[in-house]
Design a protein around this motif. Sequence first.
Motif, mmCIF file in Angstrom:
data_model
loop_
_atom_site.group_PDB
_atom_site.id
_atom_site.type_symbol
_atom_site.label_atom_id
_atom_site.label_comp_id
_atom_site.label_asym_id
_atom_site.label_seq_id
_atom_site.Cartn_x
_atom_site.Cartn_y
_atom_site.Cartn_z
ATOM 1 N N PHE A 1 0.837 -1.208 0.000
ATOM 2 C CA PHE A 1 0.000 0.000 0.000
ATOM 3 C C PHE A 1 0.872 1.259 0.000
ATOM 4 C CE2 PHE A 1 -2.247 3.304 2.435
ATOM 5 C CZ PHE A 1 -3.400 3.443 1.669
ATOM 6 N N ILE A 2 1.927 1.251 0.822
ATOM 7 C CA ILE A 2 2.843 2.399 0.881
ATOM 8 C C ILE A 2 3.530 2.604 -0.462
ATOM 9 C CG2 ILE A 2 5.009 3.240 1.899
ATOM 10 C CD1 ILE A 2 4.091 1.837 4.539
ATOM 11 N N GLN B 1 2.542 1.603 -3.438
ATOM 12 C CA GLN B 1 1.528 2.041 -4.402
ATOM 13 C C GLN B 1 1.237 3.530 -4.257
ATOM 14 O OE1 GLN B 1 -2.106 -0.536 -5.228
ATOM 15 N NE2 GLN B 1 -2.929 0.979 -3.825
ATOM 16 N N ASN B 2 1.091 3.987 -3.024
ATOM 17 C CA ASN B 2 0.769 5.395 -2.804
ATOM 18 C C ASN B 2 1.932 6.324 -3.125
ATOM 19 O OD1 ASN B 2 -2.003 5.508 -2.048
ATOM 20 N ND2 ASN B 2 -1.449 4.400 -0.208
ATOM 21 N N LEU B 3 3.156 5.874 -2.896
ATOM 22 C CA LEU B 3 4.316 6.696 -3.268
ATOM 23 C C LEU B 3 4.442 6.820 -4.784
ATOM 24 C CD1 LEU B 3 6.993 5.613 -0.650
ATOM 25 C CD2 LEU B 3 5.944 7.868 -0.890
ATOM 26 N N ILE C 1 1.869 6.703 -6.861
ATOM 27 C CA ILE C 1 0.792 7.635 -7.245
ATOM 28 C C ILE C 1 1.191 9.069 -6.922
ATOM 29 C CG2 ILE C 1 -1.576 8.359 -6.696
ATOM 30 C CD1 ILE C 1 -2.256 5.350 -6.389
ATOM 31 N N LYS C 2 1.795 9.269 -5.754
ATOM 32 C CA LYS C 2 2.245 10.617 -5.371
ATOM 33 C C LYS C 2 3.275 11.146 -6.365
ATOM 34 C CE LYS C 2 4.376 13.145 -1.546
ATOM 35 N NZ LYS C 2 5.039 13.014 -0.243
ATOM 36 N N HIS D 1 -2.186 12.258 -9.240
ATOM 37 C CA HIS D 1 -3.473 11.601 -8.999
ATOM 38 C C HIS D 1 -4.276 11.377 -10.271
ATOM 39 C CE1 HIS D 1 -3.141 11.351 -4.675
ATOM 40 N NE2 HIS D 1 -2.615 12.566 -4.682
ATOM 41 N N ALA E 1 -3.245 5.581 -10.489
ATOM 42 C CA ALA E 1 -4.307 6.194 -9.679
ATOM 43 C C ALA E 1 -5.685 5.895 -10.272
ATOM 44 C CB ALA E 1 -4.085 7.700 -9.577
ATOM 45 N N ASP F 1 -9.992 0.879 -4.531
ATOM 46 C CA ASP F 1 -9.129 -0.190 -4.007
ATOM 47 C C ASP F 1 -9.775 -0.917 -2.834
ATOM 48 O OD1 ASP F 1 -6.906 -1.822 -3.939
ATOM 49 O OD2 ASP F 1 -5.773 -0.479 -2.647
ATOM 50 N N LYS G 1 -8.187 -2.473 0.812
ATOM 51 C CA LYS G 1 -8.607 -1.995 2.138
ATOM 52 C C LYS G 1 -9.197 -3.110 2.992
ATOM 53 C CE LYS G 1 -9.332 2.675 0.468
ATOM 54 N NZ LYS G 1 -10.267 3.556 -0.211
#
Length: 196
Positions: free
Chosen positions: A120-121, A123-125, A127-128, A132, A137, A143, A147
């Motif tokens: 998750f981390i 994936q979010n980095l 996207i960052k 977005h 994204a 997702d 979750k």
Amino acid sequence: MNKGRMEAFSDGVLAIVITIMVLEIKVPHGHEFIDLKPVIPVFLSYVLSFIYVGIYWNNHHHMLHTVKRVNGSILWANLHLLFWLSLIPFVTGWMGENHFSPTPLALYGVVLLMASIAYFILQNLIIKSHGHTSLLAKAIGKDIKGKVSPILYLIAIGSSWLSQWFSGGVYILVALIWLIPDKRIERTITGTTSKN
């Protein structure tokens, strides 16, 4: 930075993880089918873990198809994920050797939970870094599976001392949820390609 080295390194680590897991299955003494009986719990834990590593490899592969560049944060997040995945052979072996006893079963879940958080981390980095409105994204969307999985892992960890069957069943359930092919990234990439 180019993503090629990160992708190649990750593939190599996951290949080694699978190799180490299969080496944990010791050849039994004897030449009859009944001699395989003591190996069954180890084999079952291997099958489950092989599926999990396969799911991570598949999703990691798809995710990296959306990546154009990586930075130091993404590299460290990827190493964080690989750290937890590299512990899978240990907890797999411990769980199988002890016939799915509560503590090994719970620790197995902790490693899976931490790997899901690390993914998750990462994936979010990504996207960052890509924005977005990036392919990843768009593909990830809400997702829901991402979750729900950590919640199910927590349930399985907590219930491992109450019912090993239930706890193991939850781990299998999460694997089945992710085993169903996830076409979000493929659809997003195909949709983008067809518009160009």
